[in-house]
Design a protein around this motif. Structure first.
Motif, PDB file in Angstrom:
ATOM      1  N   ARG A   1      28.450 -33.233  40.304  1.00 13.54           N
ATOM      2  CA  ARG A   1      28.920 -33.683  38.999  1.00 13.54           C
ATOM      3  C   ARG A   1      28.846 -35.195  38.923  1.00 13.54           C
ATOM      4  O   ARG A   1      29.075 -35.887  39.920  1.00 13.54           O
ATOM      5  CB  ARG A   1      30.351 -33.191  38.755  1.00 13.54           C
TER       6      ARG A   1
ATOM      7  N   TYR B   1      29.380 -36.013  30.688  1.00 11.18           N
ATOM      8  CA  TYR B   1      29.282 -35.541  32.068  1.00 11.18           C
ATOM      9  C   TYR B   1      28.072 -34.624  32.220  1.00 11.18           C
ATOM     10  O   TYR B   1      27.538 -34.085  31.247  1.00 11.18           O
ATOM     11  CB  TYR B   1      30.553 -34.798  32.485  1.00 11.18           C
TER      12      TYR B   1
ATOM     13  N   SER C   1      26.555 -31.716  35.316  1.00  6.32           N
ATOM     14  CA  SER C   1      26.826 -31.058  36.590  1.00  6.32           C
ATOM     15  C   SER C   1      25.730 -30.046  36.884  1.00  6.32           C
ATOM     16  O   SER C   1      25.065 -29.544  35.977  1.00  6.32           O
ATOM     17  CB  SER C   1      28.203 -30.369  36.571  1.00  6.32           C
TER      18      SER C   1
END
Length: 934
Positions: free
Chosen positions: A524, A561, A563
């Motif tokens: 991540r 983000y 991941s």
């Protein structure tokens, strides 16, 4: 008196002076006839240095002489012949002279060199026509060569040809592919118009190389060949019928398609404009299952002592194929509480035999249930007491069934197991665990049992008890920390994890902490982005996210983000579908962008539209996966650009995405990365080799690297690519060329075979095979052998192992493994290779439609973006989206040269691009490299 009387002739009172000529002594009797020329001199050409002969013939003629350029030719240069015309009896005289190249070149007059015959008879003279004599030549170079053309079918083709200067003038002939063209046999071709070739209506067969041939009596000359290409622009076929709605119930979609085959583009013709697939929404009526209404009131008691009640399946009734209500629509029961008289007896006094039998069955059933409950309680208490005092370890080895891939399960042992070496021994283990790893056996007897029995016995349930005095290597440092991914992987006997050894007094506390070891299920990274955009990269995974400039409104900023799932994939393959990439998540999902962002996902397919049907899928909020698009389809919702090792996707919504592939033929190929790691075993004479076959994505190999780093493994050879075909043939891994008298491998373990299905669907966990080698003496420190990985009837790779087992002497092969999952994001101008000022000028130039096609479509084509151009047409600035795709595609490879070449090729027609020089792009590339430490 006249001097030299032989040189004078008197005719009709006129004296003619004929220098150097002697007249005949007698004149034939032909009263009233002047000389008549039967043959007059013709025009002639001197070729090279060869003289030419001029002749004339007349009758009746007593003498014939040539006069050239107004001067008489000397008598000695004449060759004369006489004959008699039998029909008229007149004398016929024929005269020849030769004219040389030197005579013609020495003549300098206003006209060409000429010669004329003069014939005499008794009545007078006659003169012939003038014959010109010229030097023949043909120059080498054409005044105009034909030029190549690209014309549409049924268009007119005109090829111009001006032959070289020559005397006599050259005649022109046309050749097509070295074969002469006969315009008389083809009415569509005309070669008569001033040496030009005209094709009135171009046909596909008219494509070829055309040559103009010029020839005269001196030489032949060939022009440069002109290539004519007759192209066909693509045309759409008719639309297919609308497909059925893709859902049985509710809102879905229908689609229809058409192909660019009416006609198909040929010879560089333009592809059809527009969409090849259309979709419309559709609504299907959902089936409604029926439901019961409430029961009606009980009816009046009948003579049979029963009353009834009914209900209907109308709340609601079944519609659109729904199911009918389950259960009875009518119910009856006794309505007199047993007081109804039947056969002169009260109903409660009648006891049928069936009722008594039913009572007995209920009684016996209750007693049986009580006995079973007591037995279960007693057994449970017994097992609980036994578990507090007697523990053991079972080693379950199924290597014979899994082709060398074993899983070790450590669990409690039943007392009295006859297969255990010593069932009375009670190791100091207090918790039951399942652990993936090697077992380090110290007792030679037990080691022999492990290698000979568990590895080669096909019975997967054979269990060998490990005595409590054995040391179990669990692979932890003394700080009891674990940073890698906890695999459920498989390790055969001898596969030592080379971690610190657990001392007996510390066994119990440590095994209890085993459950608290962290399992790394995803990588991540995050970054905060604003209006200027940026790039989010996850090193060593091939995954990146490009947020374009202006995608986020001004005065706003988002923490974005990204991941990569490293755990069990949530996308379960359907049928023959194979997961080709990691599952990549980007968010937040509620974020809205004004310009599509670019997501780069690595894949392991050997890209070919003939063998794969590749799909982009997205996970819904309910956890289900749905198809976004097929890579080969036309779509205006997103765009997929498939490169050999990665897929670049333009999207307008965040979420979880993955690539899947459906093999169309047996020639579909997955690219596997094969690597070999090695480490010492807990036995000082043993050395373990671990061979990995993983999907050729950086994420998959990163997982192997991380795991080997915690095991103490050493990469022994540079990883190589193996092309694994979907032809159902298995994979073989073997160890070859082991040095004799120095090393040995366990019998029957030099070759291991892995089933096709396990390799083809190996995305769930790294696939590896382990080999245990043993030195004859501790003085042997060098190991040299070969690892052969091959698919039956397929590709093969050889890994050459040449290493020292001593860590101090070992040559290290570096490989990248990132421990920290937090990576800095690139934000603002430094994240982009193309400076914002140059990007604005390019967009301002190409976003404006151009009648000649010099717009954003050409910018896309010059950057190898030739498919699904209708997607860019829906964007407010197509050029900006194309440049964003270029940025995502070229973030790691090369510089701005490819863009510079594309702009140079098409920028000549755009004055706005003239100030974008190659030096400016080089400077921008240098600044990008310096800012990013490249």
């Amino acid at each position: 008196m006249l001097k030299n009387p032989s040189h004078y002739f008197i005719s009709q009172g006129i004296i003619l002076w004929l220098p150097y000529f002697s007249l005949p002594e007698s004149i034939p009797s032909a009263p009233g006839t002047l000389p008549h020329f039967i043959e007059e001199p013709d025009d002639a050409y001197i070729i090279k240095s060869n003289p030419i002969a001029l002749r004339c013939k007349a009758r009746p003629a007593m003498q014939i002489f040539f006069k050239c350029n107004g001067e008489w030719v000397h008598q000695n240069e004449h060759v004369s012949e006489e004959s008699l015309d039998e029909s008229s009896g007149l004398k016929v005289r024929e005269v020849f002279i030769n004219v040389t190249r030197q005579q013609v070149e020495d003549f300098h007059g206003p006209e060409d060199y000429w010669c004329q015959c003069v014939a005499w008879s008794h009545l007078g003279t006659s003169k012939s026509r003038k014959a010109s004599v010229r030097i023949a030549y043909l120059r080498k170079n054409f005044e105009q060569d034909p030029q190549g053309r690209e014309v549409p079918i049924e268009g007119m083709i005109v090829l111009h040809c001006r032959p070289p200067e020559g005397v006599p003038a050259a005649e022109v002939e046309w050749l097509k592919n070295e074969e002469p063209i006969d315009s008389d046999q083809d009415e569509n071709i005309d070669t008569r118009a001033d040496h030009n070739l005209i094709i009135r209506q171009a046909r596909l067969s008219d494509s070829g190389n055309y040559t103009c041939m010029a020839a005269n009596i001196v030489a032949k000359r060939r022009s440069l060949s002109a290539t004519v290409v007759v192209y066909v622009n693509g045309g759409w076929s008719s639309w297919t019928e609308w497909s059925a709605c893709n859902v049985r119930c509710g809102r879905g979609w229908q689609k229809r398609s058409r192909t660019c085959t009416n006609p198909a583009p040929l010879n560089g013709g333009a592809f059809c404009e527009g969409m090849s697939v259309q979709k419309i929404t559709c609504t299907s009526l959902c089936p409604v299952d029926g439901s019961w209404e409430v029961w009606s009131e009980w009816s009046v008691c009948s003579p049979e002592c029963e009353h009834l009640r009914v209900r209907e399946c109308t709340a609601p009734p079944p519609r659109n194929g729904g199911r009918f209500c389950e259960g009875l629509s009518q119910e009856s029961e006794n309505c007199t509480d047993g007081l109804c008289i039947l056969d002169k007896k009260p109903l409660h006094e009648i006891k049928p035999q069936s009722i008594e039998n039913a009572s007995d069955i209920a009684l016996y059933s209750g007693l049986g249930a009580a006995v079973v409950a007591v037995a279960v309680l007693v057994i449970g208490v017994t097992l609980y007491r036994r578990s507090q005092s007697d523990y053991g370890v079972d080693v379950i080895d199924s290597s014979a069934l899994t082709g060398g891939f074993q899983t070790f399960n450590f669990k409690t042992v039943r007392q009295g197991n006859s297969l255990l070496l010593n069932s009375a021994m009670q190791p100091d283990l207090t918790v039951s665990r399942t652990y993936s790893g090697p077992i380090c056996l110290q007792d030679p007897l037990d080691k022999e049992l492990m290698t000979e029995s568990s590895l080669f016995n096909p019975l997967s349930d054979i269990k060998v008890k490990v005595q409590s005095s054995f040391m179990v290597s669990l692979g932890v440092s003394e700080r009891a920390e674990y940073h890698g991914k906890n695999h459920s992987g498989t390790f055969p006997h001898g596969n030592n994890r080379t971690f610190s050894t657990m001392h007996p007094r510390n066994k119990t506390p440590y095994i209890q902490n085993l459950s608290s070891l962290p399992t790394r299920t995803e990588l991540r990274t995050t970054g905060v982005f604003g209006h200027l955009g940026g790039r989010l990269v996850m090193p060593n995974t091939g995954v990146s996210l490009l947020i374009p400039h202006g995608a986020i409104p001004e005065e706003n900023s988002w923490e974005i983000y990204m991941s990569v799932n490293q755990g069990e994939p949530s996308l379960q393959s359907d049928g023959s579908e194979v997961l080709l990439s990691p599952e990549v998540t980007c968010g937040p999902p509620d974020m809205i962008v004004t310009t599509p962002f670019a997501l780069t996902i690595p894949h392991c397919a050997d890209v070919s539209s003939e063998h794969w049907n590749i799909h982009l899928k997205k996970r819904t909020q309910q956890g289900k996966w749905e198809e976004v698009m097929s890579v080969e389809d036309e779509s205006t919702s997103c765009y997929c650009l498939l490169d050999p090792f990665a897929c670049h996707v333009l999207l307008d919504s965040f979420g979880t995405y993955a690539l899947t592939g459906e093999p169309i033929t047996d020639c579909a190929v997955k690219q596997l990365k094969v690597a070999v790691f090695g480490c010492m075993s807990c036995n000082s004479l043993d050395y373990n080799l671990r061979v990995y076959c993983v999907d050729n994505t950086p994420c998959a190999f990163q997982e192997v690297v991380s795991d080997e780093r915690h095991q103490g493994g050493q990469l022994l050879e540079e990883p190589k690519l193996l092309h694994f075909k979907g032809n159902t043939f298995s994979l073989q891994i073997s160890v070859l060329d082991i040095p004799p008298f120095l090393w040995r491998i366990k019998p029957f373990t030099a070759c291991q075979e892995v089933p096709f299905s396990r390799v083809w669907c190996s995305n769930r966990q790294p696939l590896h095979c382990a080999f245990s080698l043993e030195r004859y003496t501790p003085t042997t420190t060098q190991l040299s052998c070969k690892i052969c990985i091959r698919q039956l009837k397929g590709h093969e790779q050889i890994l050459q192992v040449q290493t020292s087992i001593l860590e101090s002497e070992r040559e290290t092969i570096t490989f990248i493994a990132q421990e920290d999952s937090t990576f800095p994001a690139q934000t603002g101008p430094k994240a982009f290779k193309i400076p914002y000022s140059i990007r604005q000028r390019i967009c301002a130039t190409f976003d404006t439609p151009n009648a000649k096609g010099k717009d954003w479509q050409m910018l896309a084509q010059k950057n190898s973006i030739n498919r699904n151009l209708s997607y860019f047409a829906t964007q407010s600035s197509p050029s900006a989206v194309i440049l964003n795709l270029w940025e995502a595609r070229h973030q790691h490879d090369g510089d701005l040269d490819s863009l510079a070449c594309a702009l140079e090729e098409i920028g000549r027609t755009h004055t706005k691009l003239s100030n974008i020089t190659e030096s400016q792009l080089d400077e921008a590339d240098f600044n990008y490299s310096r800012q990013n430490g490249l």
